[in-house]
Design a protein around this motif. Structure first.
Motif, short mmCIF file in Angstrom:
data_model
loop_
_atom_site.label_atom_id
_atom_site.label_comp_id
_atom_site.label_asym_id
_atom_site.label_seq_id
_atom_site.Cartn_x
_atom_site.Cartn_y
_atom_site.Cartn_z
N HIS A 1 0.83 -1.20 0.00
CA HIS A 1 0.00 0.00 0.00
C HIS A 1 0.87 1.26 0.00
O HIS A 1 0.59 2.22 -0.73
CB HIS A 1 -0.92 -0.02 1.22
CG HIS A 1 -1.74 1.23 1.38
ND1 HIS A 1 -2.72 1.61 0.48
CD2 HIS A 1 -1.71 2.22 2.33
CE1 HIS A 1 -3.26 2.75 0.86
NE2 HIS A 1 -2.67 3.14 1.97
N GLN A 2 1.93 1.22 0.83
CA GLN A 2 2.82 2.39 0.88
C GLN A 2 3.53 2.59 -0.45
O GLN A 2 3.71 3.73 -0.90
CB GLN A 2 3.85 2.19 2.00
CG GLN A 2 3.25 2.35 3.40
CD GLN A 2 4.22 1.92 4.49
OE1 GLN A 2 4.95 0.93 4.35
NE2 GLN A 2 4.24 2.66 5.58
N GLN B 1 1.02 4.09 -2.79
CA GLN B 1 0.87 5.52 -2.48
C GLN B 1 2.06 6.31 -3.01
O GLN B 1 1.90 7.41 -3.55
CB GLN B 1 0.76 5.72 -0.97
CG GLN B 1 -0.61 5.39 -0.39
CD GLN B 1 -0.70 5.76 1.08
OE1 GLN B 1 0.25 5.55 1.84
NE2 GLN B 1 -1.83 6.31 1.49
#
Length: 715
Positions: A453-454, A457
């Motif tokens: 997810h990071q 992002q």
């Protein structure tokens, strides 16, 4: 005689030192000869100096094995402990570089307790080198003892660099012993020291150690940030060796978080660098890493290919270290996954028999695999032997993924031996371990998802920044364009202002002369005052027209294009201008002669610009011609071009000055004959205007005779 030999040996040593940085091999020959003479006269000091120089020259020449021989000979001399310690350290480092870890251990372990020195720096370096030699052999506990001994001799006088190296080694050792928080503290201390002394390379290495800690903690994104920071430092330093290490560590990070495409990308980047350096050991290790990724993906064919490459490289190196055991173990596990149990068992037994596995994880993994193969064949005793071999390790927190299989196998062995109570107990423990393993897997999965997810992002942020950068680049491009246009506009206005300033001087001078003649006419009555006033009025009108035309040119933008051309007869261009300059010519007692070969010949030109060019050329001719001479204006046609030539009888222009005639603000050695001023801008502007109309100006001048300036236009 002995004294002469000593002098000769000393002279040879002195000469050998001069080759240290330029031709070390030539220096070796001289130093070896000096060593023979030193031994002939039994001069220990000269012998020591010769051996030290030979070792240094050998290292410079890229011959570490020869350097080691000289250092070993030095070590056998009766030297003070301080010098012996320094030699031991050099020898230890050489043995490490040659992968002779056991020899380095033996040398340092025997010598260190016998040394009686107070130099903290040297002692710390020796204990650290011993710890590294032990670590490379998988002797983690013994290495910990060596590092602790080094820690005991650290004082305030110990150099920060030595302490930083020791602290990092202590951290790596603690990490191997699964003392993760202690490892973290050592890494932090090492990092602080590296930063204080500005050791960029060491700082980056320690960042990699900290990244390993965060990877273990499941903080993959934090680990990635540290590794990328280290990678930037290595790129700045152009450190190819550590770039390989950084790319490899990044590959391991992505492999552990199951982002296999990214892992392969970094491993292949590391492999390319290692192949450029022809570093077989690194090539072997990277192939092993790539093979592990393919094995995890179930691509066993590719996995075996890369494991084979790794084994070939280790074999070429005659390498028997624990890393080779890791490759063999991976090959065996691959065969097991493919169902080739006979081959798998032979390879795994080979890994255990001939090599020491580098990590407890690998040792446990091999024995679990062997036990499973034995159970499939009904070889209960062989399975029990494998399980018993790893019993002391299995409850280690770092081996949680192997705990459930271990107890499940132990339960099967107990059941096969009719020990049903024990089998039940082992099965219960296996279930508990499985549950703990699943919990750990959930945490691992959560960490992986968070990492992904990071990364997503970050990709979004990168895309946003990329778009913003594109917008900024477009704005910058627009600003550059606007700036270029402003500069062109400024240059255009500057040229026009210089032009009007230049061209107004001549009419003003003519008006002054007319007023002078008018005053004389009123006094003497020799000239008609009314005619003189009319001439002055015409000059004023000329000036007004000149100013109006210039303002119109200033208002026009360069990108608007050139003004429209007009068809004019040659006489229309020349006769009004000659008439305008009659007062100036008369004042200097100069005759103006005009010869137009074809008055009906026409040219398509920009009238204002042609007028400015001819005005400048004619005014210059009048300025520079001598008093009582003639300025001639004539036209002719040559090579499909129409020419207007203006000739004076002035001082002429030297050949070397003719080359810069048309440069801006050029002043020449020749001076106007009537004391007139010269700005040095007129010819430059005239040539520019002529070029815009596809014309040109040429000069033909002879010093002491005069000059002819010719304006050419294509017909």
């Amino acid at each position: 005689m002995a004294q002469d030999v000593e002098i000769l040996a000393a002279e040879l040593l002195q000469e050998a030192r001069t080759f240290l940085d330029s031709q070390p091999i030539s220096g070796i020959d001289l130093a070896a000869e000096a060593l023979e003479y030193a031994r002939q006269c039994t001069n220990r000091q000269l012998e020591q100096q010769a051996l030290e120089l030979l070792a240094e020259l050998s290292l410079k020449a890229g011959m570490p094995a020869q350097a080691q021989q000289f250092l070993e000979q030095l070590h056998r001399l009766p030297l003070p402990d301080t010098q012996r310690a320094d030699i031991l350290h050099k020898l230890g480092r050489l043995l490490l570089d040659q992968q002779r870890f056991a020899d380095a251990e033996k040398l340092l372990a025997q010598a260190l307790p016998q040394l009686d020195i107070s130099d903290s720096d040297t002692l710390v370096a020796l204990w650290t080198t011993l710890g590294i030699a032990l670590t490379k052999q998988g002797k983690i506990q013994e290495a910990a003892h060596a590092y602790r001994q080094g820690l005991k001799v650290v004082t305030e006088e110990t150099s920060p660099r030595r302490k930083a190296i020791l602290y990092r080694c202590l951290g790596a050792n603690a990490f191997s012993l699964r003392q993760y928080e202690e490892a973290f503290r050592w890494f932090q201390q090492s990092l602080q020291l590296r930063q204080q002394i500005g050791d960029k390379r060491g700082y980056a290495i320690t960042l990699g150690n900290l990244a390993n800690y965060y990877t273990f903690k499941g903080e993959y994104y934090r680990a990635l940030q540290l590794l990328l920071q280290a990678l930037d430092i290595y790129q700045e330093l152009n450190d190819q060796v550590m770039l390989i290490s950084a790319h490899t560590t990044l590959g391991l990070l992505f492999s552990q978080s199951r982002l296999f495409p990214q892992a392969l990308q970094y491993f292949h980047a590391a492999l390319q660098l290692a192949e450029k350096l022809r570093s077989l050991e690194r090539i072997a290790k990277i192939h092993n890493n790539i093979g592990e990724v393919y094995r995890k993906q179930g691509n066993y064919r590719q996995a075996r290919y890369h494991f084979g490459k790794a084994l070939a490289a280790f074999t070429a190196l005659q390498f028997t270290g624990p890393e080779k055991a890791a490759v063999l173990a991976n090959v065996g596990l691959t065969f097991k996954a493919e169902g080739k149990l006979d081959t798998a068992e032979r390879v795994l037994q080979l890994a255990l028999r001939f090599f020491t596995p580098p990590t407890p994880e690998l040792l446990v993994g091999i024995h679990i695999a062997l036990a499973e193969i034995a159970l499939e064949r009904g070889a209960i005793d062989r399975a029990a032997e494998s399980i018993d071999a790893i019993a002391p390790l299995i409850d280690d927190p770092g081996l949680w993924e192997y705990a459930a299989p271990y107890y499940r196998i132990a339960s099967q062995i107990a059941a096969a031996r009719h020990q049903f109570d024990k089998a039940y107990q082992q099965l219960r423990v296996a279930a508990e371990k499985e549950q703990a393993f699943q919990h750990q897997q959930q945490q691992q999965l959560f960490a992986e998802l968070q990492f992904k997810h990071q990364l997503e992002q970050e990709q979004v942020q990168i895309a946003t920044l990329r778009n913003q950068n594109l917008e900024l680049l477009q704005l910058v491009e627009q600003l550059h364009t606007a700036n270029d246009q402003l500069q062109q506009r400024s240059h255009h206005i500057s040229n026009m202002l210089h032009l009007i300033a230049h061209d107004l001087k001549n009419p003003l001078l003519s008006i002054r002369l007319l007023f002078y003649r008018l005053q004389k006419a009123l006094e003497t009555g020799q000239e008609n005052p009314q005619a003189l006033l009319q001439q002055a009025e015409q000059l004023v009108e000329t000036m007004q027209h000149l100013i109006a035309e210039t303002l119109e040119q200033v208002r026009a933008t360069p990108e608007a294009g050139l003004p429209n051309c007009t068809t004019l007869h040659l006489a229309q261009m020349i006769e009004p201008l000659v008439k305008q300059y009659m007062p100036m010519a008369k004042a200097k007692n100069v005759s103006l002669a005009v010869h137009i070969h074809d008055p009906q010949l026409t040219l398509c030109v920009i009238p204002f610009w042609v007028n400015r060019i001819l005005d400048n050329l004619l005014s210059n001719a009048l300025k520079y011609t001598r008093v009582g001479t003639t300025v001639t204006v004539r036209t002719f046609v040559a090579d499909a071009q129409c020419a207007i030539a203006i000739t004076d009888q002035g001082p002429g222009i030297a050949p070397e000055e003719q080359q810069r005639l048309f440069q801006r603000f050029t002043t020449l050695s020749a001076k106007p004959t009537g004391g007139e001023s010269s700005s040095g801008i007129g010819l430059y502007l005239s040539q520019q205007l002529a070029a815009l109309m596809h014309g040109r100006i040429t000069v033909d001048s002879t010093v002491g005779v005069g000059s002819t300036f010719t304006l050419w236009f294509p017909l």
